[in-house]
Design a protein around this motif. Sequence first.
Motif, PDB file in Angstrom:
ATOM      1  N   LYS A 188       0.823  -1.194   0.000  1.00  0.00           N
ATOM      2  CA  LYS A 188       0.000   0.000   0.000  1.00  0.00           C
ATOM      3  C   LYS A 188       0.865   1.255   0.000  1.00  0.00           C
ATOM      4  O   LYS A 188       1.833   1.348   0.748  1.00  0.00           O
ATOM      5  N   ALA A 189       0.505   2.202  -0.836  1.00  0.00           N
ATOM      6  CA  ALA A 189       1.190   3.495  -0.820  1.00  0.00           C
ATOM      7  C   ALA A 189       0.571   4.343   0.288  1.00  0.00           C
ATOM      8  O   ALA A 189      -0.655   4.483   0.362  1.00  0.00           O
ATOM      9  N   ILE A 190       1.397   4.897   1.167  1.00  0.00           N
ATOM     10  CA  ILE A 190       0.898   5.701   2.284  1.00  0.00           C
ATOM     11  C   ILE A 190       0.559   7.096   1.781  1.00  0.00           C
ATOM     12  O   ILE A 190       1.351   7.747   1.103  1.00  0.00           O
ATOM     13  N   ASP A 191      -0.633   7.543   2.109  1.00  0.00           N
ATOM     14  CA  ASP A 191      -1.092   8.881   1.726  1.00  0.00           C
ATOM     15  C   ASP A 191      -0.687   9.880   2.809  1.00  0.00           C
ATOM     16  O   ASP A 191      -1.203   9.844   3.921  1.00  0.00           O
ATOM     17  N   TRP A 192       0.264  10.772   2.463  1.00  0.00           N
ATOM     18  CA  TRP A 192       0.758  11.760   3.413  1.00  0.00           C
ATOM     19  C   TRP A 192       0.153  13.142   3.175  1.00  0.00           C
ATOM     20  O   TRP A 192       0.639  14.132   3.719  1.00  0.00           O
ATOM     21  N   SER A 193      -0.917  13.218   2.378  1.00  0.00           N
ATOM     22  CA  SER A 193      -1.483  14.524   2.021  1.00  0.00           C
ATOM     23  C   SER A 193      -2.004  15.283   3.240  1.00  0.00           C
ATOM     24  O   SER A 193      -2.080  16.524   3.218  1.00  0.00           O
ATOM     25  N   PHE A 194      -2.349  14.560   4.305  1.00  0.00           N
ATOM     26  CA  PHE A 194      -2.871  15.216   5.514  1.00  0.00           C
ATOM     27  C   PHE A 194      -1.848  16.168   6.129  1.00  0.00           C
ATOM     28  O   PHE A 194      -2.218  17.100   6.853  1.00  0.00           O
ATOM     29  N   LEU A 195      -0.567  15.964   5.843  1.00  0.00           N
ATOM     30  CA  LEU A 195       0.476  16.826   6.406  1.00  0.00           C
ATOM     31  C   LEU A 195       0.373  18.268   5.902  1.00  0.00           C
ATOM     32  O   LEU A 195       0.900  19.192   6.530  1.00  0.00           O
ATOM     33  N   LYS A 196      -0.286  18.451   4.750  1.00  0.00           N
ATOM     34  CA  LYS A 196      -0.468  19.789   4.186  1.00  0.00           C
ATOM     35  C   LYS A 196      -1.808  20.404   4.582  1.00  0.00           C
ATOM     36  O   LYS A 196      -2.126  21.519   4.161  1.00  0.00           O
ATOM     37  N   ASN A 197      -2.561  19.681   5.391  1.00  0.00           N
ATOM     38  CA  ASN A 197      -3.903  20.115   5.763  1.00  0.00           C
ATOM     39  C   ASN A 197      -3.857  20.939   7.060  1.00  0.00           C
ATOM     40  O   ASN A 197      -3.474  20.434   8.120  1.00  0.00           O
ATOM     41  N   ARG A 198      -4.260  22.221   6.985  1.00  0.00           N
ATOM     42  CA  ARG A 198      -4.229  23.103   8.158  1.00  0.00           C
ATOM     43  C   ARG A 198      -5.143  22.585   9.263  1.00  0.00           C
ATOM     44  O   ARG A 198      -4.834  22.703  10.456  1.00  0.00           O
ATOM     45  N   PHE A 200      -5.763  19.541  10.046  1.00  0.00           N
ATOM     46  CA  PHE A 200      -5.072  18.457  10.751  1.00  0.00           C
ATOM     47  C   PHE A 200      -4.166  19.028  11.836  1.00  0.00           C
ATOM     48  O   PHE A 200      -4.145  18.527  12.971  1.00  0.00           O
ATOM     49  N   TRP A 201      -3.436  20.086  11.523  1.00  0.00           N
ATOM     50  CA  TRP A 201      -2.473  20.630  12.488  1.00  0.00           C
ATOM     51  C   TRP A 201      -3.155  21.418  13.604  1.00  0.00           C
ATOM     52  O   TRP A 201      -2.664  21.456  14.732  1.00  0.00           O
ATOM     53  N   LEU A 202      -4.298  22.046  13.291  1.00  0.00           N
ATOM     54  CA  LEU A 202      -5.058  22.706  14.363  1.00  0.00           C
ATOM     55  C   LEU A 202      -5.598  21.681  15.347  1.00  0.00           C
ATOM     56  O   LEU A 202      -5.550  21.883  16.569  1.00  0.00           O
ATOM     57  N   LEU A 203      -6.099  20.555  14.814  1.00  0.00           N
ATOM     58  CA  LEU A 203      -6.569  19.476  15.690  1.00  0.00           C
ATOM     59  C   LEU A 203      -5.419  18.909  16.509  1.00  0.00           C
ATOM     60  O   LEU A 203      -5.559  18.641  17.709  1.00  0.00           O
ATOM     61  N   THR A 204      -4.269  18.717  15.861  1.00  0.00           N
ATOM     62  CA  THR A 204      -3.095  18.184  16.561  1.00  0.00           C
ATOM     63  C   THR A 204      -2.667  19.129  17.686  1.00  0.00           C
ATOM     64  O   THR A 204      -2.334  18.689  18.788  1.00  0.00           O
ATOM     65  N   ASP A 311     -13.002  14.348  14.679  1.00  0.00           N
ATOM     66  CA  ASP A 311     -13.083  15.413  13.679  1.00  0.00           C
ATOM     67  C   ASP A 311     -12.009  15.274  12.594  1.00  0.00           C
ATOM     68  O   ASP A 311     -12.041  15.991  11.593  1.00  0.00           O
ATOM     69  N   ALA A 312     -11.078  14.330  12.789  1.00  0.00           N
ATOM     70  CA  ALA A 312     -10.033  14.106  11.781  1.00  0.00           C
ATOM     71  C   ALA A 312     -10.597  13.493  10.505  1.00  0.00           C
ATOM     72  O   ALA A 312      -9.995  13.573   9.435  1.00  0.00           O
ATOM     73  N   GLY A 313     -11.789  12.857  10.600  1.00  0.00           N
ATOM     74  CA  GLY A 313     -12.440  12.315   9.409  1.00  0.00           C
ATOM     75  C   GLY A 313     -11.589  11.299   8.677  1.00  0.00           C
ATOM     76  O   GLY A 313     -11.060  10.360   9.268  1.00  0.00           O
ATOM     77  N   ASN A 314     -11.413  11.510   7.359  1.00  0.00           N
ATOM     78  CA  ASN A 314     -10.656  10.545   6.564  1.00  0.00           C
ATOM     79  C   ASN A 314      -9.153  10.622   6.793  1.00  0.00           C
ATOM     80  O   ASN A 314      -8.387   9.870   6.193  1.00  0.00           O
ATOM     81  N   MET A 315      -8.723  11.526   7.669  1.00  0.00           N
ATOM     82  CA  MET A 315      -7.305  11.579   8.052  1.00  0.00           C
ATOM     83  C   MET A 315      -7.012  10.597   9.182  1.00  0.00           C
ATOM     84  O   MET A 315      -5.869  10.453   9.605  1.00  0.00           O
ATOM     85  N   MET A 316      -8.065   9.914   9.691  1.00  0.00           N
ATOM     86  CA  MET A 316      -7.885   8.934  10.754  1.00  0.00           C
ATOM     87  C   MET A 316      -7.414   7.609  10.153  1.00  0.00           C
ATOM     88  O   MET A 316      -8.108   6.602  10.141  1.00  0.00           O
TER      89      MET A 316
END
Length: 378
Positions: A188-198, A200-204, A311-316
């Motif tokens: 499986k190719a890992i999807d790292w697109s969440f790293l560019k999602n603002r 995601f970082w506010l939740l973090t 609230d992370a949705g599909n980033m979980m």
Amino acid sequence: MEQNKFCSQAGMGSFFLSGLCSVSTGIVVAQLQAEYGFSYELMGTLLSLFNIGNLAAGFLTGLLPAALGTRATILLLGAGYAVGYALMGLTGAVAALLGGFLMVGLAKGCAINTCTILVGDHVPDRTKGMNLMHGCFACGAFLSPFILQLAGRISSMAGIFVLATLGLVLWLLFAFVPLEDSKKEKRKAIDWSFLKNRHFWLLTGLIFCQNGTESSVSGWVVTYFKDTGLISPAVSPFTVSIMWGTMLAVRFLLAFVFPVKNKHRVLLLMSIGCFVFYTGMMLFSGQILSPLLLFAFALSIAGLNPTAVSDAGNMMTPAGMGVMLPVASLANIIMQVIIGAVSENVSLRAGMGMITIPCLGMVCFAAALLFKDRKKTA
């Protein structure tokens, strides 16, 4: 369908046991201080190592499966509760205790990641599932002082060996959970697109501050009430039950009675409550008022973590949780060091006062999430 039910139930049962074992560290470290006369700085170091293990587990559960396989990774890290508490019960040697707290932290981090994915991937309503899962954790945390008190009637260290036994039960639960084949994961190719999602970082950032606040209060509140004389040493361990019993009730209410509709507004209200009530607990002390303010603080913080994670949705995803949860866990390490150092060099009250900083941070991140949400819908 049956496998989904089994996986979600195994995740919740494991998280219940993790609540018993991980929240007990605050009581155990206070017990070890009374037994061996440890300084506040060493207590802070032990709790920091616990949180370093928690942090490291987040990365290891993402990296090791490619080399060892998912099942082997989880069983290796998940053994930390049993082995770590066994070490604490067998010897008071500082090196052994440091290793024990590190292993317990590894087991907690492994349980958080594994249970979050097991429940999140196998329930129809993720918000409800996360609140229910964290309710199971709170249930375990609520019961931990009572279990340790009962075991303490046998011997001073009996409770620690009970925790080691419960850790073994958790490890056996993990052993029977059906897990994805690691060979499939390699392709499986890992999807790292969440790293560019603002978002995601506010939740973090919000979970970072929440983790630092919750773990600090859980780890130090028994020592704080005991050493300041606000509550007698015999009763002070049960302040953990006040906190986690409240959190248990709130999480089940959010899961079954009052479903969260506007997550960002609720997150901001919870964050403001945490800041106001914890600051009040530091400013106004008393044998009745302090536990009441702790109760109000617990009401406020109870739903923060599960609501924010959901609230992370599909980033979980394993990759998303492998970044979000370990980064958020850095707060646990930082706060334990700060509280230990300030308590040793200034006062325990001043050390506990430092927790108002991540409380304020929660308000800022929750406000940013709500503002972003309103700007998007405008």
